[in-house]
Design a protein around this motif. Structure first.
Motif, mmCIF file in Angstrom:
data_model
loop_
_atom_site.group_PDB
_atom_site.id
_atom_site.type_symbol
_atom_site.label_atom_id
_atom_site.label_comp_id
_atom_site.label_asym_id
_atom_site.label_seq_id
_atom_site.Cartn_x
_atom_site.Cartn_y
_atom_site.Cartn_z
ATOM 1 N N LEU A 48 -0.965 -7.345 -7.859
ATOM 2 C CA LEU A 48 0.142 -6.774 -7.082
ATOM 3 C C LEU A 48 0.185 -5.252 -7.064
ATOM 4 N N PRO A 49 0.002 -4.551 -8.208
ATOM 5 C CA PRO A 49 0.029 -3.085 -8.131
ATOM 6 C C PRO A 49 -0.970 -2.537 -7.121
ATOM 7 N N VAL A 50 -2.131 -3.178 -7.022
ATOM 8 C CA VAL A 50 -3.136 -2.754 -6.048
ATOM 9 C C VAL A 50 -2.617 -3.003 -4.641
ATOM 10 N N LEU A 51 -1.977 -4.154 -4.449
ATOM 11 C CA LEU A 51 -1.451 -4.495 -3.134
ATOM 12 C C LEU A 51 -0.364 -3.517 -2.701
ATOM 13 N N ARG A 52 0.580 -3.251 -3.615
ATOM 14 C CA ARG A 52 1.705 -2.396 -3.264
ATOM 15 C C ARG A 52 1.242 -0.966 -2.962
ATOM 16 N N SER A 53 0.223 -0.497 -3.672
ATOM 17 C CA SER A 53 -0.251 0.867 -3.461
ATOM 18 C C SER A 53 -0.839 1.056 -2.077
ATOM 19 N N ALA A 54 -1.150 -0.070 -1.402
ATOM 20 C CA ALA A 54 -1.709 0.033 -0.056
ATOM 21 C C ALA A 54 -0.650 0.379 0.974
ATOM 22 N N GLY A 55 0.639 0.213 0.630
ATOM 23 C CA GLY A 55 1.719 0.606 1.529
ATOM 24 C C GLY A 55 2.185 -0.471 2.479
ATOM 25 N N TYR A 56 1.653 -1.710 2.344
ATOM 26 C CA TYR A 56 2.004 -2.778 3.275
ATOM 27 C C TYR A 56 2.938 -3.816 2.670
ATOM 28 N N PHE A 57 3.188 -3.736 1.365
ATOM 29 C CA PHE A 57 3.832 -4.868 0.703
ATOM 30 C C PHE A 57 5.307 -4.635 0.476
ATOM 31 N N ALA A 58 6.068 -5.660 0.825
ATOM 32 C CA ALA A 58 7.526 -5.571 0.830
ATOM 33 C C ALA A 58 8.071 -5.264 -0.562
ATOM 34 N N PRO A 59 9.182 -4.540 -0.645
ATOM 35 C CA PRO A 59 9.721 -4.107 -1.940
ATOM 36 C C PRO A 59 10.175 -5.261 -2.823
ATOM 37 N N GLU A 60 10.476 -6.443 -2.234
ATOM 38 C CA GLU A 60 10.976 -7.545 -3.075
ATOM 39 C C GLU A 60 9.862 -8.294 -3.809
ATOM 40 N N LEU A 61 8.590 -8.030 -3.485
ATOM 41 C CA LEU A 61 7.490 -8.758 -4.116
ATOM 42 C C LEU A 61 7.381 -8.404 -5.597
ATOM 43 N N THR A 62 7.216 -9.444 -6.416
ATOM 44 C CA THR A 62 7.026 -9.227 -7.858
ATOM 45 C C THR A 62 5.605 -9.545 -8.294
ATOM 46 N N LEU A 79 4.092 0.435 13.062
ATOM 47 C CA LEU A 79 4.340 1.869 12.860
ATOM 48 C C LEU A 79 3.035 2.656 12.873
ATOM 49 N N GLU A 80 1.956 2.059 12.355
ATOM 50 C CA GLU A 80 0.641 2.723 12.425
ATOM 51 C C GLU A 80 0.201 2.899 13.875
ATOM 52 N N LEU A 81 0.370 1.839 14.673
ATOM 53 C CA LEU A 81 -0.041 1.916 16.076
ATOM 54 C C LEU A 81 0.752 2.982 16.834
ATOM 55 N N LEU A 82 2.016 3.161 16.472
ATOM 56 C CA LEU A 82 2.876 4.134 17.162
ATOM 57 C C LEU A 82 2.671 5.558 16.673
ATOM 58 N N THR A 83 2.463 5.729 15.380
ATOM 59 C CA THR A 83 2.394 7.079 14.807
ATOM 60 C C THR A 83 0.980 7.604 14.677
ATOM 61 N N GLY A 84 0.004 6.684 14.601
ATOM 62 C CA GLY A 84 -1.375 7.099 14.346
ATOM 63 C C GLY A 84 -1.604 7.476 12.896
ATOM 64 N N LYS A 85 -0.604 7.260 12.030
ATOM 65 C CA LYS A 85 -0.704 7.630 10.614
ATOM 66 C C LYS A 85 -0.968 6.386 9.766
ATOM 67 N N PRO A 86 -1.645 6.535 8.637
ATOM 68 C CA PRO A 86 -1.910 5.388 7.755
ATOM 69 C C PRO A 86 -0.652 4.929 7.034
ATOM 70 N N ALA A 87 -0.725 3.733 6.463
ATOM 71 C CA ALA A 87 0.429 3.146 5.774
ATOM 72 C C ALA A 87 0.870 3.979 4.584
ATOM 73 N N ILE A 88 -0.061 4.688 3.971
ATOM 74 C CA ILE A 88 0.265 5.572 2.853
ATOM 75 C C ILE A 88 -0.724 6.731 2.874
ATOM 76 N N ARG A 89 -0.233 7.946 2.625
ATOM 77 C CA ARG A 89 -1.106 9.113 2.617
ATOM 78 C C ARG A 89 -0.605 10.101 1.566
ATOM 79 N N SER A 90 -1.427 11.076 1.254
ATOM 80 C CA SER A 90 -1.079 12.057 0.227
ATOM 81 C C SER A 90 -0.537 13.331 0.854
ATOM 82 N N ALA A 91 0.560 13.840 0.278
ATOM 83 C CA ALA A 91 1.120 15.123 0.712
ATOM 84 C C ALA A 91 0.308 16.262 0.100
ATOM 85 N N ALA A 92 0.645 17.485 0.499
ATOM 86 C CA ALA A 92 -0.079 18.655 -0.005
ATOM 87 C C ALA A 92 0.018 18.764 -1.516
ATOM 88 N N ASP A 93 1.146 18.318 -2.095
ATOM 89 C CA ASP A 93 1.324 18.402 -3.544
ATOM 90 C C ASP A 93 0.755 17.188 -4.272
#
Length: 490
Positions: free
Chosen positions: A373-387, A406-420
């Motif tokens: 699960l930690p691997v799954l959640r880090s991908a940015g696709y997994f619902a917050p209620e999943l244990t 949202l990816e199709l509309l924004t062109g952005k990935p499910a999770i990305r890194s900020a400058a910091d």
């Protein structure tokens, strides 16, 4: 509801019965009747063996019911029902031999999927007796069984048992104890065949290659996903390409693996990538799918911008969304509307031949270890209620699909890194932008050339945000999503 459902009845769809299920029905029912025949000093009779009196027990084997009811009241037998032996004139002169006859009818039902009162010949026994030779015998069997050539010998043996059971003369019929042993031998043959057949093809597919051919194929690594590494394998002889996914951390027994593969293999739909074959051993678990040369939706949306990169047109993005929604909705309609995809993300969506989204890897989550699960959640696709991976649900599938929208509309990935270096979740970012009334900033710059589609884009954004609501009960059902998207696409 009795266990056999015949096609052709108004309002009924015949349930899928694979060969393994039919064998378990036959084995279980035979054991049950043989046990009854041993009681009362070997004199007890069932008296009313027919498919509507046979059900599946908790181990999914045939289980007989209505024991002894037939002899309580002496009534004439209606021979038009075609279950009773020809010598039985009323319910009180039934015998163990007539039980064997009725069980033989059940075997013929399992093999032919025809009612005992066959519409064209008037009698199932007469129909089967009318065929001669191997080629004509094949015409008797249910077409669903004929797709699997590996069970032909087993079906013929079962047919021979059935015909011995329905012999007109009672003395020529088998004893139920003999029947049990013979059917158990066929069941063992089926088990051995499955173990020896290294590469198991899903029903309806004729093997074009075997395990050795696959191991000799040229291989290209496509990438490492949530549940393992995917390869493109190309056969040396005919240059056919397919995807081989090597699963890691499979956490189910061999029998459970086979059962789940059978379920996944039956999910035939133009928007669901068909499971081609699978392989299971002590050290290796492989699943095979068709190869899609255009790559995944993830690579299309997030691929490097350059000379060879073509931005996705609005219509293409809409077809991806509509197709993927249809595919997930189809998965959700299977197994009594309880089946879950479990790993919806843009890298598991491809384009089918019609240019619509097609989802892959449905149902594999239930095979995996919970620690993933930690691997799954880090991908940015997994619902917050999943244990853990065992708590995935149709609502969490909807969440994953919302992220894809949202990816199709924004062109952005499910999770990305900020400058910091901090991780930015796409769902959180979109909600933040919309909350500050900067909705126009959400959309991919490539979509700004479609001003006439702004209303449609806003509707899609709305759907994506509802699908990714933090509370599962606030999310739409996939069938509802399909209808809304189809309305938008016209």
């Amino acid at each position: 509801m009795h266990l056999l459902m015949y096609p052709g009845k108004i309002g009924e769809n015949p349930a899928h019965l694979d060969w393994g299920t039919r064998l378990r029905i036959a084995v279980g029912a035979a054991r049950g009747i043989a046990h009854i025949h041993k009681q009362s000093g070997g004199k007890l009779v069932h008296g009313n063996i027919k498919s509507s009196n046979i059900f599946l027990n908790s181990q999914l084997y045939g289980c007989v019911s209505d024991l002894g009811m037939a002899k309580m009241i002496a009534t004439p037998v209606m021979q038009t029902a075609r279950y009773h032996a020809p010598e039985v004139k009323n319910t009180q002169n039934v015998s163990q031999a007539s039980d064997v006859y009725s069980f033989g009818i059940l075997l013929l039902e399992l093999l032919t999927r025809k009612s005992p009162l066959h519409a064209t010949s008037g009698d199932l026994v007469k129909l089967v007796n009318s065929v001669n030779g191997k080629e004509q015998t094949a015409n008797v069997f249910d077409v669903e069984l004929l797709r699997n050539r590996n069970i032909e010998e087993q079906m013929i043996k079962m047919l021979q048992i059935g015909m011995s059971c329905v012999a007109r003369t009672p003395k020529k019929r088998l004893k139920m104890a003999e029947v049990v042993k013979m059917i158990e031998d066929i069941s063992m043959m089926n088990t051995r065949n499955r173990l020896q057949q290294k590469l198991v093809f899903t029903e309806g597919l004729n093997p074009a290659f075997d395990y050795d051919d696959m191991m000799m194929a040229s291989v290209e690594v496509l990438g490492k996903g949530t549940f393992g590494t995917s390869f493109r394998a190309t056969l040396l002889e005919n240059r056919i390409s397919f995807v081989v996914k090597r699963l890691t951390d499979v956490n189910v027994t061999g029998e459970a693996f086979h059962q789940k593969m059978e379920v996944i293999g039956r999910m035939r739909h133009e928007n669901v990538a068909s499971l081609m074959a699978y392989y299971r051993s002590k050290h290796e678990n492989l699943v095979l799918y068709d190869y899609h040369g255009q790559g995944s939706v993830s690579s299309m949306v997030h691929g490097k911008r350059g000379d060879n990169h073509t931005s996705l047109e609005w219509e293409t993005r809409l077809r991806i969304a509509v197709g993927a929604a249809r595919g997930i909705a189809h998965i959700h309609s299977q197994v009594g509307q309880t089946l879950v995809h479990g790993n919806v993300k843009s890298s598991n969506i491809f384009l089918n031949a019609q240019g619509y989204g097609c989802v892959s890897e449905g149902g594999l989550t239930t095979l995996m270890s919970q620690w993933a699960l930690p691997v799954l959640r880090s991908a940015g696709y997994f619902a917050p209620e999943l244990t853990d991976t065992k708590t995935v649900s149709q609502a969490s599938d909807v969440y994953g699909f919302g992220v894809v929208l949202l990816e199709l509309l924004t062109g952005k990935p499910a999770i990305r890194s900020a400058a910091d270096g901090e991780a930015i979740q796409l769902v959180s970012w979109v909600n933040s932008v919309v909350r500050h009334e900067w909705t126009g900033e959400v959309f991919d710059i490539q979509l700004l050339k479609y001003p006439s589609m702004e209303d449609a884009m806003l509707k899609l954004l709305q759907i994506g945000m509802i699908c990714t609501a933090s509370d599962p009960w606030r999310r739409l059902k996939m069938s509802e999503v399909v209808k809304i998207l189809e309305d938008i696409s016209g």
